[in-house]
Every structure is written in C-alpha cells, then in structure tokens.
Design a protein around this motif. Structure first.
Motif, PDB file in Angstrom:
ATOM      1  N   SER A   1      30.296  30.529  13.507  1.00  0.00           N
ATOM      2  CA  SER A   1      30.924  29.243  13.177  1.00  0.00           C
ATOM      3  C   SER A   1      32.146  29.006  14.050  1.00  0.00           C
ATOM      4  O   SER A   1      32.465  27.861  14.375  1.00  0.00           O
ATOM      5  CB  SER A   1      31.265  29.170  11.699  1.00  0.00           C
TER       6      SER A   1
ATOM      7  N   GLN B   1      39.361  39.884   6.302  1.00  0.00           N
ATOM      8  CA  GLN B   1      37.971  40.340   6.429  1.00  0.00           C
ATOM      9  C   GLN B   1      37.933  41.750   7.026  1.00  0.00           C
ATOM     10  O   GLN B   1      37.096  42.560   6.651  1.00  0.00           O
ATOM     11  CB  GLN B   1      37.181  39.349   7.299  1.00  0.00           C
TER      12      GLN B   1
ATOM     13  N   LEU C   1      33.827  39.447   0.465  1.00  0.00           N
ATOM     14  CA  LEU C   1      33.133  39.254   1.743  1.00  0.00           C
ATOM     15  C   LEU C   1      32.596  37.832   1.839  1.00  0.00           C
ATOM     16  O   LEU C   1      32.786  37.133   2.839  1.00  0.00           O
ATOM     17  CB  LEU C   1      31.991  40.263   1.812  1.00  0.00           C
TER      18      LEU C   1
ATOM     19  N   MET D   1      30.676  34.332  10.615  1.00  0.00           N
ATOM     20  CA  MET D   1      32.018  33.820  10.928  1.00  0.00           C
ATOM     21  C   MET D   1      32.175  33.608  12.427  1.00  0.00           C
ATOM     22  O   MET D   1      32.699  32.578  12.869  1.00  0.00           O
ATOM     23  CB  MET D   1      33.086  34.802  10.420  1.00  0.00           C
TER      24      MET D   1
ATOM     25  N   TYR E   1      36.778  30.887   5.857  1.00  0.00           N
ATOM     26  CA  TYR E   1      36.827  30.815   7.320  1.00  0.00           C
ATOM     27  C   TYR E   1      36.014  29.619   7.820  1.00  0.00           C
ATOM     28  O   TYR E   1      36.463  28.832   8.647  1.00  0.00           O
ATOM     29  CB  TYR E   1      36.268  32.125   7.877  1.00  0.00           C
ATOM     30  N   LYS E   2      34.803  29.480   7.261  1.00  0.00           N
ATOM     31  CA  LYS E   2      33.934  28.383   7.681  1.00  0.00           C
ATOM     32  C   LYS E   2      34.543  27.024   7.347  1.00  0.00           C
ATOM     33  O   LYS E   2      34.404  26.064   8.113  1.00  0.00           O
ATOM     34  CB  LYS E   2      32.563  28.518   7.021  1.00  0.00           C
TER      35      LYS E   2
ATOM     36  N   ILE F   1      37.119  26.230   9.896  1.00  0.00           N
ATOM     37  CA  ILE F   1      36.472  25.858  11.158  1.00  0.00           C
ATOM     38  C   ILE F   1      35.972  24.419  11.085  1.00  0.00           C
ATOM     39  O   ILE F   1      36.108  23.649  12.047  1.00  0.00           O
ATOM     40  CB  ILE F   1      35.297  26.823  11.470  1.00  0.00           C
TER      41      ILE F   1
ATOM     42  N   LEU G   1      43.067  30.873   9.994  1.00  0.00           N
ATOM     43  CA  LEU G   1      41.957  31.635  10.574  1.00  0.00           C
ATOM     44  C   LEU G   1      42.391  33.064  10.857  1.00  0.00           C
ATOM     45  O   LEU G   1      41.651  34.011  10.596  1.00  0.00           O
ATOM     46  CB  LEU G   1      41.467  30.969  11.860  1.00  0.00           C
TER      47      LEU G   1
ATOM     48  N   LEU H   1      37.558  39.514  15.665  1.00  0.00           N
ATOM     49  CA  LEU H   1      36.470  39.669  14.690  1.00  0.00           C
ATOM     50  C   LEU H   1      35.436  40.688  15.137  1.00  0.00           C
ATOM     51  O   LEU H   1      34.762  41.293  14.321  1.00  0.00           O
ATOM     52  CB  LEU H   1      35.783  38.322  14.459  1.00  0.00           C
TER      53      LEU H   1
ATOM     54  N   ILE I   1      35.667  35.103   1.683  1.00  0.00           N
ATOM     55  CA  ILE I   1      36.438  34.967   2.919  1.00  0.00           C
ATOM     56  C   ILE I   1      35.611  34.273   3.993  1.00  0.00           C
ATOM     57  O   ILE I   1      36.109  33.453   4.757  1.00  0.00           O
ATOM     58  CB  ILE I   1      36.919  36.352   3.393  1.00  0.00           C
ATOM     59  N   GLN I   2      34.325  34.586   3.997  1.00  0.00           N
ATOM     60  CA  GLN I   2      33.438  33.935   4.967  1.00  0.00           C
ATOM     61  C   GLN I   2      33.450  32.419   4.769  1.00  0.00           C
ATOM     62  O   GLN I   2      33.536  31.654   5.729  1.00  0.00           O
ATOM     63  CB  GLN I   2      32.034  34.498   4.784  1.00  0.00           C
TER      64      GLN I   2
ATOM     65  N   MET J   1      44.036  39.443  16.330  1.00  0.00           N
ATOM     66  CA  MET J   1      42.941  39.877  15.455  1.00  0.00           C
ATOM     67  C   MET J   1      41.604  39.506  16.075  1.00  0.00           C
ATOM     68  O   MET J   1      41.381  38.371  16.446  1.00  0.00           O
ATOM     69  CB  MET J   1      43.108  39.186  14.100  1.00  0.00           C
TER      70      MET J   1
ATOM     71  N   THR K   1      31.126  27.339  17.187  1.00  0.00           N
ATOM     72  CA  THR K   1      30.776  25.918  17.109  1.00  0.00           C
ATOM     73  C   THR K   1      31.965  24.995  17.368  1.00  0.00           C
ATOM     74  O   THR K   1      31.771  23.801  17.543  1.00  0.00           O
ATOM     75  CB  THR K   1      30.179  25.548  15.736  1.00  0.00           C
ATOM     76  N   ILE K   2      33.185  25.532  17.371  1.00  0.00           N
ATOM     77  CA  ILE K   2      34.336  24.673  17.711  1.00  0.00           C
ATOM     78  C   ILE K   2      34.160  24.116  19.116  1.00  0.00           C
ATOM     79  O   ILE K   2      34.540  22.990  19.412  1.00  0.00           O
ATOM     80  CB  ILE K   2      35.661  25.464  17.651  1.00  0.00           C
TER      81      ILE K   2
ATOM     82  N   LEU L   1      38.806  22.064  11.511  1.00  0.00           N
ATOM     83  CA  LEU L   1      39.224  22.106  12.909  1.00  0.00           C
ATOM     84  C   LEU L   1      38.286  21.275  13.783  1.00  0.00           C
ATOM     85  O   LEU L   1      38.726  20.513  14.646  1.00  0.00           O
ATOM     86  CB  LEU L   1      39.216  23.575  13.359  1.00  0.00           C
ATOM     87  N   ARG L   2      37.008  21.398  13.505  1.00  0.00           N
ATOM     88  CA  ARG L   2      36.014  20.632  14.271  1.00  0.00           C
ATOM     89  C   ARG L   2      36.219  19.135  14.065  1.00  0.00           C
ATOM     90  O   ARG L   2      36.122  18.339  14.995  1.00  0.00           O
ATOM     91  CB  ARG L   2      34.602  20.998  13.816  1.00  0.00           C
TER      92      ARG L   2
ATOM     93  N   VAL M   1      35.964  44.001  13.681  1.00  0.00           N
ATOM     94  CA  VAL M   1      35.522  44.168  12.293  1.00  0.00           C
ATOM     95  C   VAL M   1      34.089  44.681  12.281  1.00  0.00           C
ATOM     96  O   VAL M   1      33.707  45.527  11.476  1.00  0.00           O
ATOM     97  CB  VAL M   1      35.620  42.832  11.538  1.00  0.00           C
TER      98      VAL M   1
ATOM     99  N   SER N   1      27.750  38.899   7.467  1.00  0.00           N
ATOM    100  CA  SER N   1      28.804  37.955   7.095  1.00  0.00           C
ATOM    101  C   SER N   1      29.769  37.726   8.257  1.00  0.00           C
ATOM    102  O   SER N   1      30.155  36.590   8.546  1.00  0.00           O
ATOM    103  CB  SER N   1      29.511  38.517   5.866  1.00  0.00           C
ATOM    104  N   ILE N   2      30.131  38.796   8.956  1.00  0.00           N
ATOM    105  CA  ILE N   2      31.059  38.663  10.081  1.00  0.00           C
ATOM    106  C   ILE N   2      30.396  37.918  11.239  1.00  0.00           C
ATOM    107  O   ILE N   2      31.021  37.104  11.916  1.00  0.00           O
ATOM    108  CB  ILE N   2      31.559  40.052  10.510  1.00  0.00           C
TER     109      ILE N   2
ATOM    110  N   THR O   1      42.553  34.898   7.470  1.00  0.00           N
ATOM    111  CA  THR O   1      41.250  35.217   6.868  1.00  0.00           C
ATOM    112  C   THR O   1      40.552  36.320   7.656  1.00  0.00           C
ATOM    113  O   THR O   1      39.963  37.210   7.060  1.00  0.00           O
ATOM    114  CB  THR O   1      40.328  33.992   6.797  1.00  0.00           C
ATOM    115  N   SER O   2      40.631  36.266   9.000  1.00  0.00           N
ATOM    116  CA  SER O   2      39.909  37.298   9.738  1.00  0.00           C
ATOM    117  C   SER O   2      40.585  38.654   9.555  1.00  0.00           C
ATOM    118  O   SER O   2      39.908  39.679   9.540  1.00  0.00           O
ATOM    119  CB  SER O   2      39.751  36.940  11.206  1.00  0.00           C
ATOM    120  N   MET O   3      41.914  38.646   9.365  1.00  0.00           N
ATOM    121  CA  MET O   3      42.579  39.926   9.102  1.00  0.00           C
ATOM    122  C   MET O   3      42.142  40.485   7.752  1.00  0.00           C
ATOM    123  O   MET O   3      41.905  41.676   7.597  1.00  0.00           O
ATOM    124  CB  MET O   3      44.084  39.740   9.117  1.00  0.00           C
TER     125      MET O   3
END
Lengths: 146, 119
Positions: free
Chosen positions: A140, B23, B89, A137, B96-97, B100, B16, A3, B92-93, A1, A143-144, B103-104, A6, A133-134, B19-21
C-alpha cells in the motif's frame, strides 16, 4: 524505520521454527535407534531459542536506525541433548543387548514430540501471517507513487 | 507554507513512522513467541501521537519502548499472547493503510491543481 527489516525479524522466526521442527522430526525418527556412531542409544535433542538484537550490515544503516534498537530477531542459540537415562527393555536376542539381556532405548515420548512439532508448525504459521501483513503494508505504501 | 510541506503531510508522515515502528515491535513479539524468558514489549503509540498532534513535541517521534504489563507469564518466563499480537498485527496494518489512503487523496488533489482541473 524500514518495513523490510520487520520482514527480516519474522523471517528469522520462520528459520528458527523450521530448525525446531527438524530437530523434533529427528527425535521422532530415532525413537527406536539403539546404536549411534559414538556408541549407545540415540540421545533426544532440544533446541534453545534466544532473542538477539537485529544486526545492521553497515554503519550507515545502524546510524539511520539509531534509537530503535529494541527490535530483536529470534535465533537458535543452542542444541542441547536430553540427559534422561535410556529406557531398559529386556530383549535377550537383540544384537545391542548387554550381558543381562537388556537393550537401552532412547527416552523419547512420541506424544511429547508430536506436540512439540505442532507448536513449531503453529509458530511458523503465525510468523508467515505476520509477513503477509507487512507485505500488505509495503504494497500500500508503493501505491502512493501511482 | 508550500503545497508539498503542509502540517497535515508532516503529521501523516509521522503517523506512518509510528505505525511501522509499532509493527516492528509486534513482529518482534511474534517472532519470540517461543523464546524462554522473553517479555512482550510495546510503545505508547497513542500518547506519542497525541503529543505530536498537540504540537508540544515538534521532534521526530522518538520510540519509547516498554514492557507490557498485565500479561500472564508461562512457566518458561515468556508472556507473549498470540491473540493480542495477531489482533495488533491486523489493527496496525489497517491504520497504516488508512494513512496511506489519506496521503494518496492529498496527492491526488495536488495533481488536480497541477493539471488545472483537466482529467
């Protein structure tokens, strides 16, 4: 997937809505045009939207996304002329008047076109906010790394 | 079990992906807000996540896309609700955040261990 794909979907909608706005503006601008190249008054145009599966530029990409082929771009699939007969107005002095003195004007209702234009503008805004919005995402996710 | 391949990291990665799917589907719905005959579609995200968490289903998340029921169709056959889609929208954003951020935090912990606690 991916982004970024999208964003491509929302981008396709931006393009389609802009084309719709263009066609509607042409209708509005030519609401009083009585003479076109092919003869007769201007004909009102409609855009037709259709959902199209996202195309993959390469075999590798289609393989990578195998199984999620439900994403669909929006495309302008056709430009159709309105078949409503022209409006006849009695203007004997007009250069395009027929033998009885009637002039054919395009059957365009400015109010209807304005509403169509507003719809296109709102659709454009909606998709622009989806892109924002995308983008957030993706940002962010970046930022990892840091 | 290595430091870099813990269950939590694998699950976060799946989250992740999911969620991106989702989105993508929401973006598809928004893009087709004016397409005649288009029907809103979504995935059973919650159910899939629960299955993944319970460990019954150790495969990669397989997208299961279905039309959404209970939405009112317009005369042109389109049933996209702008309210529903804009809400999703944003939702989901944030999901996702959040993933992340976790994860960080995990990687920051790992980084602390690598540097032996030195800043």
């Amino acid at each position: 997937m991916n982004l970024f794909r999208v964003m491509e979907i929302s981008g396709s909608a931006l393009l389609a809505e802009r084309m719709r706005a263009e066609v509607v503006s042409a209708n509005l601008a030519n609401a009083e045009t009585t003479r076109v190249d092919g003869g007769g008054p201007f004909q009102r145009m409609h855009v037709v939207f259709g959902a199209r599966p996202v195309a993959h530029p390469s075999f590798g990409m289609s393989l990578a996304s195998f199984g999620d082929l439900h994403a669909e771009n929006v495309r302008v699939v056709g430009l159709v002329g309105d078949e409503t007969p022209p409006i006849q107005r009695f203007e004997p002095g007009h250069p395009d008047a027929d033998t009885q003195g009637y002039v054919s004007y395009p059957a365009i209702n400015p109010a209807e076109e304005m509403i169509n234009l507003m719809g296109a503008a709102r659709g454009y805004e909606m998709n622009a906010s989806a892109i924002t919005s995308i983008k957030n995402m993706i940002q962010s996710a970046i930022t990892i790394l840091g | 079990m290595s430091f870099l391949n813990t269950t939590q990291l694998v699950l976060l990665e799946r989250y992740l992906d999911g969620t991106s799917m989702r989105q993508t589907l929401v973006a598809t719905n928004v893009a087709n807000v004016d397409t005649p005959g288009y029907q809103t579609r979504d995935t059973d995200f919650r159910g899939q996540l629960q299955r993944a968490l319970s460990g019954d289903d150790n495969d990669v998340l397989v997208p299961f896309v279905m039309p959404v029921r209970g939405l009112i169709s317009r005369p042109d056959g389109n049933n996209v609700s702008v309210d529903r889609e804009s809400l999703l929208l944003a939702e989901i954003q944030l999901q996702y955040k959040a993933a992340i951020s976790i994860l960080r935090a995990k990687f920051a912990l790992l980084s602390t261990a690598i540097k032996e606690g030195q800043p």
